[in-house]
Every structure is written in structure tokens, then in C-alpha cells.
Design a protein around this motif. Structure first.
Motif, mmCIF file in Angstrom:
data_model
loop_
_atom_site.group_PDB
_atom_site.id
_atom_site.type_symbol
_atom_site.label_atom_id
_atom_site.label_comp_id
_atom_site.label_asym_id
_atom_site.label_seq_id
_atom_site.Cartn_x
_atom_site.Cartn_y
_atom_site.Cartn_z
ATOM 1 N N GLN A 144 16.848 7.560 20.932
ATOM 2 C CA GLN A 144 15.497 8.085 20.753
ATOM 3 C C GLN A 144 15.523 9.599 20.616
ATOM 4 N N ARG A 145 16.366 10.259 21.398
ATOM 5 C CA ARG A 145 16.499 11.712 21.266
ATOM 6 C C ARG A 145 16.967 12.097 19.868
ATOM 7 N N LEU A 146 17.911 11.355 19.343
ATOM 8 C CA LEU A 146 18.406 11.639 18.001
ATOM 9 C C LEU A 146 17.293 11.499 16.969
ATOM 10 N N LEU A 147 16.474 10.487 17.114
ATOM 11 C CA LEU A 147 15.390 10.275 16.165
ATOM 12 C C LEU A 147 14.359 11.399 16.208
ATOM 13 N N GLN A 148 14.229 12.046 17.356
ATOM 14 C CA GLN A 148 13.201 13.067 17.551
ATOM 15 C C GLN A 148 13.651 14.467 17.143
ATOM 16 N N HIS A 149 14.908 14.630 16.764
ATOM 17 C CA HIS A 149 15.436 15.957 16.435
ATOM 18 C C HIS A 149 16.072 15.963 15.050
ATOM 19 N N ASP A 150 16.117 17.151 14.474
ATOM 20 C CA ASP A 150 16.635 17.308 13.115
ATOM 21 C C ASP A 150 18.077 17.787 13.066
ATOM 22 N N VAL A 151 18.523 18.403 14.145
ATOM 23 C CA VAL A 151 19.883 18.948 14.202
ATOM 24 C C VAL A 151 20.524 18.526 15.513
ATOM 25 N N LEU A 152 21.762 18.063 15.434
ATOM 26 C CA LEU A 152 22.539 17.680 16.613
ATOM 27 C C LEU A 152 23.668 18.669 16.817
ATOM 28 N N VAL A 153 23.790 19.180 18.040
ATOM 29 C CA VAL A 153 24.851 20.117 18.385
ATOM 30 C C VAL A 153 25.650 19.557 19.552
ATOM 31 N N SER A 174 18.206 29.906 16.511
ATOM 32 C CA SER A 174 16.877 30.262 16.008
ATOM 33 C C SER A 174 16.766 29.982 14.517
ATOM 34 N N ARG A 175 17.834 30.235 13.781
ATOM 35 C CA ARG A 175 17.830 29.956 12.344
ATOM 36 C C ARG A 175 17.794 28.455 12.069
ATOM 37 N N LEU A 176 18.471 27.693 12.910
ATOM 38 C CA LEU A 176 18.433 26.235 12.754
ATOM 39 C C LEU A 176 17.036 25.695 13.054
ATOM 40 N N VAL A 177 16.418 26.177 14.120
ATOM 41 C CA VAL A 177 15.075 25.735 14.487
ATOM 42 C C VAL A 177 14.075 26.096 13.389
ATOM 43 N N ALA A 178 14.215 27.291 12.836
ATOM 44 C CA ALA A 178 13.287 27.776 11.809
ATOM 45 C C ALA A 178 13.570 27.188 10.433
ATOM 46 N N LYS A 179 14.604 26.365 10.341
ATOM 47 C CA LYS A 179 14.986 25.755 9.057
ATOM 48 C C LYS A 179 15.312 26.817 8.019
ATOM 49 N N ASP A 219 7.842 18.019 10.427
ATOM 50 C CA ASP A 219 7.419 19.326 9.940
ATOM 51 C C ASP A 219 7.855 20.427 10.891
ATOM 52 N N LYS A 220 7.972 20.106 12.170
ATOM 53 C CA LYS A 220 8.437 21.088 13.159
ATOM 54 C C LYS A 220 9.860 20.723 13.544
ATOM 55 N N PRO A 221 10.841 21.316 12.885
ATOM 56 C CA PRO A 221 12.229 20.932 13.173
ATOM 57 C C PRO A 221 12.642 21.333 14.575
ATOM 58 N N SER A 222 13.554 20.579 15.117
ATOM 59 C CA SER A 222 14.052 20.903 16.445
ATOM 60 C C SER A 222 15.528 20.580 16.537
ATOM 61 N N VAL A 223 16.166 21.162 17.509
ATOM 62 C CA VAL A 223 17.611 21.080 17.681
ATOM 63 C C VAL A 223 17.917 20.412 19.015
ATOM 64 N N LEU A 224 18.804 19.437 18.987
ATOM 65 C CA LEU A 224 19.253 18.753 20.203
ATOM 66 C C LEU A 224 20.672 19.206 20.516
ATOM 67 N N VAL A 225 20.853 19.834 21.672
ATOM 68 C CA VAL A 225 22.172 20.299 22.099
ATOM 69 C C VAL A 225 22.667 19.396 23.224
ATOM 70 N N LEU A 226 23.770 18.714 22.974
ATOM 71 C CA LEU A 226 24.427 17.908 24.001
ATOM 72 C C LEU A 226 25.555 18.735 24.591
ATOM 73 N N PHE A 227 25.372 19.138 25.828
ATOM 74 C CA PHE A 227 26.307 20.030 26.509
ATOM 75 C C PHE A 227 27.238 19.216 27.402
ATOM 76 N N ALA A 228 28.524 19.514 27.326
ATOM 77 C CA ALA A 228 29.498 18.754 28.122
ATOM 78 C C ALA A 228 30.543 19.688 28.723
ATOM 79 N N HIS A 229 30.525 19.796 30.040
ATOM 80 C CA HIS A 229 31.549 20.552 30.776
ATOM 81 C C HIS A 229 31.764 19.842 32.108
ATOM 82 N N PRO A 230 32.949 19.264 32.329
ATOM 83 C CA PRO A 230 33.164 18.444 33.526
ATOM 84 C C PRO A 230 33.261 19.228 34.827
#
Length: 202
Positions: A56-65, A176-181, A3-14
Motif C-alpha cells: 500500500q505504501r508503494l502504491l501511495q508514492h511515486d519514488v522509492l528510495v 526536494s527535486r524528486l518531490v517537486a518532480k 498530482d502531488k508526487p511523494s517519495v518513500l524512503v525505506l531506511f535500513a541500519h541494523p
């Protein structure tokens, strides 16, 4: 999905210490409520991905970035390693592999070259959307809804040309729009929003 959507951002910069763009993108991302940000190179300096933790992180979030600078027309290597290990058969695809179905997927990337370089007539010959086809197909295979990449072109000169603040603001608005669905995956709104916000900030 929760019910509370959330966004997971995987950041990669070497080499984040040398970054003018992505370090600021990371900080801007961390300021948005409802977003979990993971700096993959910091968390896994030896490239030994904790598969159970990442699943587990993927299961806990609604959007993957995936957020990254474009390296040789693709992602930095740790994101490929992450995909190879985490998106397992039986988890992300194949028999019983339904964990990601219905989630959203978005790439937020920066490219050193100008936008006109990424077209058939440009010196890179392909659009970013075409170059990211493997990521798009991975999303489709795993049942995720794919958004067009949220891009900053001409990243090498974005700071001196004063384009970065508008891009950061547009990015935070997108998150913010992704989090707010507020974005419907099953409509043209998703594609329009990603394209419009990114292009508006160029």
C-alpha cells in the motif's frame, strides 16, 4: 501517478545507535516535506514484514528510495527480506504486476571505503553501480526508472574530515527535486543530477 508526487524512503541500519553517518542521514531525510520515511528495523524488529502495508505504501508514492550502509557489497538483510516478500508476482511483475511501473527508484548509500577502492583496479574490484546490479535489474523488471546510486564514500572518516554537512545538504536537495518532480526520468537529467550532487558533496 498522483498530482502531488511523494517519495518513500525505506531506511535500513541494523545498529543505528552506532551510526555516525546514517543516523544523521535519517534525520535530514525526515526534515524534507513530501517524503515518507520508514525505519525498517525499528518497524519490524522481528523481520516479519507486513506485505499488505508495504504494498500500500508503494502504491501511495511515486519514488522509492533504499537508504542504507553498504554491508558486504549489498544491502542490510532486511531490505532483501522486504524485496523477497513485497515485490510479489502479480503485484510488482508478471501477469497483472504493474503496480510499480513508471515510478522512480534510487539507492542512497554509504560505503566505508574510498571511492577509488570501487573500481576494477581498486581493492573492491567493482564499481558500486556494478555491485548494485541486482537492485538495478529489480527496478527494470518491475518497470521503475533507475537512478545511479547517491553515494557517500569514505564514510568512516567523513565526520572528522568535515564532509558530512555538504553531503546532507546535497541529499536534501536531491529529495526536494524528486518531490517537486523536477527530474525527468526519460532524460539524461536524472543520471546527471544524482551523480553531480553526490560527487559535488564528496
Amino acid at each position: 501517478m498522483s498530482d502531488k508526487p511523494s517519495v518513500l524512503v525505506l531506511f535500513a541500519h541494523p545498529s543505528l545507535h552506532r551510526s555516525e553517518i546514517n543516523a544523521k542521514m535519517l534525520r535530514a531525510t525526515q526534515q524534507v516535506q513530501g517524503v515518507t520515511t520508514v525505519d525498517l528495523y525499528r518497524e519490524y524488529p522481528d523481520m516479519r514484514i507486513d506485505v499488505d502495508r508495504e504494498q500500500q505504501r508503494l502504491l501511495q508514492h511515486d519514488v522509492l528510495v533504499f537508504m542504507f550502509p553498504v554491508y558486504w557489497y549489498s544491502t542490510p538483510s532486511i531490505l532483501k527480506e522486504w524485496q523477497d516478500l513485497v515485490l510479489e508476482h502479480g503485484f510488482a511483475y508478471g501477469e497483472g504486476g504493474t503496480a510499480l511501473q513508471g515510478k522512480g527508484f534510487l539507492c542512497a548509500a554509504s560505503a566505508g571505503g574510498p571511492q577509488h577502492a570501487y573500481r576494477e583496479q581498486g581493492y573492491n574490484h567493482f564499481t558500486i553501480r556494478e555491485l548494485f546490479r541486482p537492485l538495478e535489474q529489480a527496478a527494470l523488471l518491475t518497470g521503475m526508472h533507475y537512478l545511479p546510486p547517491f553515494m557517500l564514500f569514505g564514510a568512516r572518516t567523513a565526520v572528522e574530515e568535515g564532509r558530512l554537512p555538504a553531503h546532507l545538504a546535497a541529499w536534501q536537495q536531491m529529495l526536494s527535486r524528486l518531490v517537486a518532480k523536477e527530474i525527468r526520468w526519460d532524460s539524461d537529467d536524472a543520471t546527471h543530477t544524482s551523480n553531480h550532487l553526490a560527487e559535488e558533496a564528496q
